[in-house]
Design a protein around this motif. Structure first.
Motif, mmCIF file in Angstrom:
data_model
loop_
_atom_site.group_PDB
_atom_site.id
_atom_site.type_symbol
_atom_site.label_atom_id
_atom_site.label_comp_id
_atom_site.label_asym_id
_atom_site.label_seq_id
_atom_site.Cartn_x
_atom_site.Cartn_y
_atom_site.Cartn_z
ATOM 1 N N ALA A 121 0.833 -1.205 0.000
ATOM 2 C CA ALA A 121 0.000 0.000 0.000
ATOM 3 C C ALA A 121 0.871 1.260 0.000
ATOM 4 O O ALA A 121 0.604 2.229 -0.706
ATOM 5 N N GLU A 339 -10.355 -6.323 0.017
ATOM 6 C CA GLU A 339 -10.441 -5.235 -0.967
ATOM 7 C C GLU A 339 -10.304 -3.878 -0.290
ATOM 8 O O GLU A 339 -10.765 -3.727 0.833
ATOM 9 N N PRO A 340 -9.740 -2.858 -0.958
ATOM 10 C CA PRO A 340 -9.046 -2.970 -2.234
ATOM 11 C C PRO A 340 -7.655 -3.603 -2.035
ATOM 12 O O PRO A 340 -7.023 -3.370 -1.011
ATOM 13 N N LYS A 489 -3.164 2.837 8.736
ATOM 14 C CA LYS A 489 -4.367 3.666 8.900
ATOM 15 C C LYS A 489 -4.019 5.158 8.817
ATOM 16 O O LYS A 489 -4.793 5.967 8.343
ATOM 17 N N THR A 492 -1.986 5.334 4.674
ATOM 18 C CA THR A 492 -2.732 4.884 3.486
ATOM 19 C C THR A 492 -4.074 4.310 3.939
ATOM 20 O O THR A 492 -4.344 3.118 3.770
ATOM 21 N N PRO A 493 -4.935 5.198 4.513
ATOM 22 C CA PRO A 493 -6.155 4.699 5.177
ATOM 23 C C PRO A 493 -7.078 3.907 4.254
ATOM 24 O O PRO A 493 -7.813 3.040 4.723
ATOM 25 N N GLU A 494 -7.036 4.195 2.942
ATOM 26 C CA GLU A 494 -7.976 3.502 2.047
ATOM 27 C C GLU A 494 -7.766 1.989 2.041
ATOM 28 O O GLU A 494 -8.671 1.228 1.728
ATOM 29 N N TYR A 495 -6.554 1.551 2.403
ATOM 30 C CA TYR A 495 -6.277 0.106 2.419
ATOM 31 C C TYR A 495 -6.447 -0.513 3.807
ATOM 32 O O TYR A 495 -6.197 -1.684 4.003
ATOM 33 N N GLN A 497 -9.279 -0.257 6.031
ATOM 34 C CA GLN A 497 -10.635 0.058 6.464
ATOM 35 C C GLN A 497 -11.213 -1.032 7.363
ATOM 36 O O GLN A 497 -12.399 -1.239 7.388
#
Lengths: 711, 182
Positions: A121, A339-340, A489, A492-495, A497
């Motif tokens: 990530a 995901e993602p 977190k 790269t918080p999008e990975y 969650q």
């Protein structure tokens, strides 16, 4: 959470990670056993895990360096401060477009290890230290058979039929490094009438039980196997049906032409094993209902990919792939993706910072897991700026360890170090932590959650073992996975969650209709219950592009490696006069690498229940010639290093070799620093200074060199 | 006569020492916080014999517990009557409560298997996991042996089974209650 009773979990005294049961009484560990649901054995290292858990040396709060790197001066800091320092540096590195200059050095406990997810990530690279082990075997298997990489896929010894052959080529299977059940299974097979053959410069514990010990010249294994392949083909002893059905068209003819001059007599001159021995073993193997081959040090002693290649060809022409007693093929457990899915940095764009600026040399490099091969070289080149080590000890394990130690202390710009940040996670302070800027207190394997997911477990093929906390961690310990998720977190918080590590494992287990809780209720293990045989038939072939076995590697034609080269490792051909002996490192069941888990463990360093020191092994005849007596302290030197060490004069090694047990020589740790142990990596030149010796295509580094011994 | 025994298979013992550590854990012989190498008590040890010259070599390894002697010198040496050979099992046991710490038994033992607790002043050793066997369990060493080289049972039956399986009892090593086979 004070538990009582027998709790299933997984050992981590070595990379086999055997399933174990732990007896806990009122929150204290009392006993350990192998888990009967997964083979039922645990070795001496596992039993001694209790000494690790309660060691005085346990690190229980974060530390920050206050002196110079290497001085070992630290002060206590809070987790908040530690995480602030780390995330600030990582954010700055990413902002300046150099995320790929982060390397994390750790052993991925599964393909979906949260640490690896963070790296992918964020855009950093992994160093698993596997080139120091068996990457060439993995590369050879993938190139020949296709499939998924896995670091240890020994033959299923439990499946060897009567009269089957079991061949260990520089493989110390009784060291329990693949699974604690292996010694039992090998001896059971022998009891059924199978034959055990050990090909090794050293007379090992395995050799002591073998029907046949063949003391071979280090790295002569390729020549030995090519000689056998020649004999089998020349005498029409190969498995014609298997070759016709499953070897890619044209490959066998190319092999037959190539092998024409690789006679047992010619190969005997290279590997120093009589031609009659090569022929006899070839005939025995051709006749046998199965042949299983395993190797480890055999591939580490040089020209690794060539041997991996000769090994897979040998298995193919004798029809010993995915059959009972032969070479198993790994399989994939159907876990659900989280995901993602982060894609990770582009290795070809950004990953050329392994051993030097010469990109061409590495253009054929084919091991996916090692973008940062040699940390010291990457630091010198300015390609490694942040290093995070977890359950790794590169200060002792990197070949040419003194180069590593120098590299991490190299001054850079603005009064900083060239390596801008070095972080280690430690159960107990190690050699590496002495150089670290931040040292974080890790949880032991008795205190943490982990989903161990491998394409191959020894007992049942693919499967899962749940590692769960059986006792509470001391002080402020946090597991590196929890911390990587926390940093993820923030950066790269999008990975990231999901709530935490357990939630992450729950998502993956949903693919099997399971959860961590369900797996716990089931007893902590899941498997299909069988490894299965000849799986390629149902699937219409192998994982290669042609669906057949590729004996000929056309992509390596220009490297002259389309078929295996019979020569010895390059390093043995230089300085022969000055350094007449070849250093052969080996392993024992009592220690795993240079880790503090076993080396700082009083029971595993106890003379009665473990191994205290590592005197070098010198053949008696050789010792007499140079006037060395048993117990003498001698100087052992190579072109780059020198150690004082005690000599053990013995019959159990070739006269042209010096044996040394790998992993000793720590200067840190109440127990680890005791005794006269020395580290072999002081003697072995670092990869950067001996690039021409390395097998850069297979990703294999050499763990051996020429040495001289003087009184 | 009743005599429980351990039968050790020289073809299977690989000298891995798993039994030594598991035995220590069960019998609580280790001070996990403070123990240092080469000072930890033990009830089992591994011995070995190397023979031959390069390249024709052999190596045999075996584990040595208390041999629970038929006529135990430690029993005779103990002035405090703290050591007995149990009639029901043939196991030689030391009663720590009765032990006065004279170390006479250690002096008398021909096999060097008796340990001494300096702090609490008593001798102790392998009791073939006396408590476990009465509950139908086998001794820890036999349970955990990595290669199943150790078998527990009545000496006469173990011997009979070995002979039936075509194995040989190594007489020179099996003069007391423990059996060694190859």
């Amino acid at each position: 959470m004070k538990k009582t009773g027998w709790i299933p979990t997984a050992c981590y005294q070595c990379k086999a990670e055997c399933a174990v049961l732990v007896r806990v009484e009122d929150g204290k560990i009392k006993e350990i056993r192998g888990n009967p649901r997964h083979g039922g054995k645990a070795c001496v290292k596992a039993m001694a895990g209790i000494s690790l858990e309660y060691a005085q040396d346990r690190l229980t709060y974060p530390l920050k360096r206050v002196g110079k790197r290497g001085e070992g001066k630290f002060e206590r800091i809070s987790w908040d401060e530690a995480l602030e320092i780390i995330t600030t540096k990582l954010k700055a590195l990413k902002d300046r477009g150099e995320a790929h200059k982060l390397t994390a050095n750790f052993f991925p406990h599964s393909i979906t290890d949260p640490k690896w997810r963070f790296l992918n990530a964020y855009g950093g690279f992994i160093n698993t230290a596997l080139p120091h082990c068996d990457s060439a075997k993995i590369v050879a298997f993938i190139k020949t058979m296709g499939g998924v990489p896995n670091h240890h896929i020994p033959p299923a010894w439990l499946a060897v039929p009567k009269d089957g052959m079991m061949i260990l080529v520089g493989r110390h299977a009784f060291g329990g490094m693949d699974d604690a059940t292996i010694p039992r299974d090998v001896l059971d097979a022998k009891g059924r009438g199978a034959k055990l053959v050990v090909i090794d410069p050293l007379f090992t514990a395995d050799a002591a039980k073998a029907d046949w010990w063949i003391p071979i010249k280090p790295s002569g294994d390729t020549a030995f196997f090519l000689g056998m392949i020649h004999h089998i083909i020349a005498n029409d002893l190969y498995d014609k049906e298997f070759v016709n059905d499953w070897v890619r068209e044209g490959d066998f003819d190319k092999l037959r032409a190539y092998i024409a001059d690789k006679t047992p007599e010619a190969m005997s001159k290279i590997c120093d094993v009589p031609a009659a021995t090569i022929k006899k073993l070839a005939e025995d193997c051709a006749k046998a209902p199965s042949v299983g081959v395993d190797s480890f040090k055999g591939i580490m002693l040089g020209r690794a990919l060539d041997f991996g290649h000769a090994w897979t060809i040998f298995l193919a022409i004798t029809g010993n792939i995915d059959n009972p007693g032969g070479q198993p093929l790994p399989d994939v457990t159907p876990l659900a993706p989280v995901e993602p899915v982060p894609q990770g940095p582009d290795l070809h764009e950004l990953g050329w910072h392994r051993t030097g600026p010469d990109k061409e040399t590495f253009a054929k490099y084919s091991f996916i897991m090692e973008p940062t091969w040699y940390e010291s070289q990457a630091i010198k080149n300015g390609d490694l700026k942040v290093l995070i080590a977890a359950e790794a000890n590169p200060a002792l394990t990197e070949m040419g360890q003194e180069e590593w130690q120098k590299a991490v202390c190299m001054p850079g710009e603005n009064g900083e170090y060239q390596l801008e940040l070095l972080v280690t996670y430690e159960i107990m302070p190690s050699e590496t932590s002495r150089y670290a800027d931040i040292v974080l207190p890790d949880k032991s394997y008795f205190e943490r959650w982990e989903l161990l997911y491998m394409p191959w477990w020894y007992n049942f093929g693919q499967g899962i073992i749940l590692r769960q906390p059986v006792v509470e961690a001391p002080g402020e310990c946090r597991h590196s996975n929890e911390v990587f998720i926390e940093i993820g977190k923030r950066l790269t918080p999008e990975y990231f969650q999901f709530k935490d590590d357990v939630a992450y494992y729950d998502i993956q287990l949903a693919g099997l209709g399971l959860s961590v809780e369900k797996l716990q209720e089931m007893g902590g293990v899941w498997s299909p219950g069988t490894m299965g045989f000849r799986k390629y038939k149902k699937r219409g072939g192998f994982g290669t592009p042609s669906k057949k076995l590729h004996l000929y590697w056309e992509d390596l034609e220009e490297m002259n490696q389309a078929l295996p080269r019979p020569g010895l490792a390059s390093e043995y051909g230089v300085d022969e006069d000055k350094y007449p002996f070849i250093l052969v490192s080996y392993r024992s069941i009592f220690h795993a690498g240079a880790g503090q888990w076993t080396h700082n463990n009083p029971q595993l360093r106890d003379r009665v229940s473990g191994l205290y020191e590592n005197p070098i092994l010198v053949n008696r005849t050789a010792a007499e010639k140079i006037g060395i007596d048993d117990g003498d302290v001698v100087t052992l030197s190579s072109r780059t290093g020198r150690v004082k060490v005690r000599a053990k004069v013995t019959e159990r090694i070739r006269p042209d070799c010096i044996g040394i047990l790998h992993g000793f020589g720590s200067t840190v740790g109440r127990v680890a620093s005791m005794g006269e142990g020395v580290s072999d990596n002081i003697l072995i030149p670092d990869a950067g200074s001996a690039l021409e010796w390395q097998d850069v295509v297979g990703g294999e580094a050499h763990v051996s060199c020429r040495v001289q011994i003087e009184k | 006569m009743k005599q429980l025994s351990l039968m050790i298979d020289l073809e299977r013992c690989i000298g891995c020492k798993t039994c030594i550590v598991a035995c220590r854990n069960y019998h609580e012989l280790v001070d996990y916080e403070g123990a240092m190498p080469n000072q930890i008590p033990y009830y089992l040890r591994v011995e070995s014999k190397r023979e031959g010259t390069y390249p024709d070599l052999s190596l045999t390894t075996w584990v040595v517990p208390c041999l629970h002697c038929i006529k135990a010198p430690c029993v005779e040496a103990c002035q405090a009557n703290a050591i007995t050979k149990d009639l029901e099992t043939g196991i030689v046991r030391i009663d720590a409560e009765k032990c006065l710490g004279s170390k006479d038994c250690i002096e008398a033992c021909p096999y060097d298997v008796i340990q001494f607790n300096e702090k609490e002043n008593f001798a102790h050793k392998c009791d073939m996991c006396f408590d476990r066997i009465h509950a139908g369990e086998i001794p820890v060493c036999a349970e955990v042996c990595l290669t199943n080289a150790i078998t527990f049972g009545e000496r006469e039956l173990l011997k009979q089974r070995a002979v039936d399986d075509g194995r040989n009892v190594v007489k020179a090593m099996s003069t007391q209650s423990i059996l060694y086979i190859r």
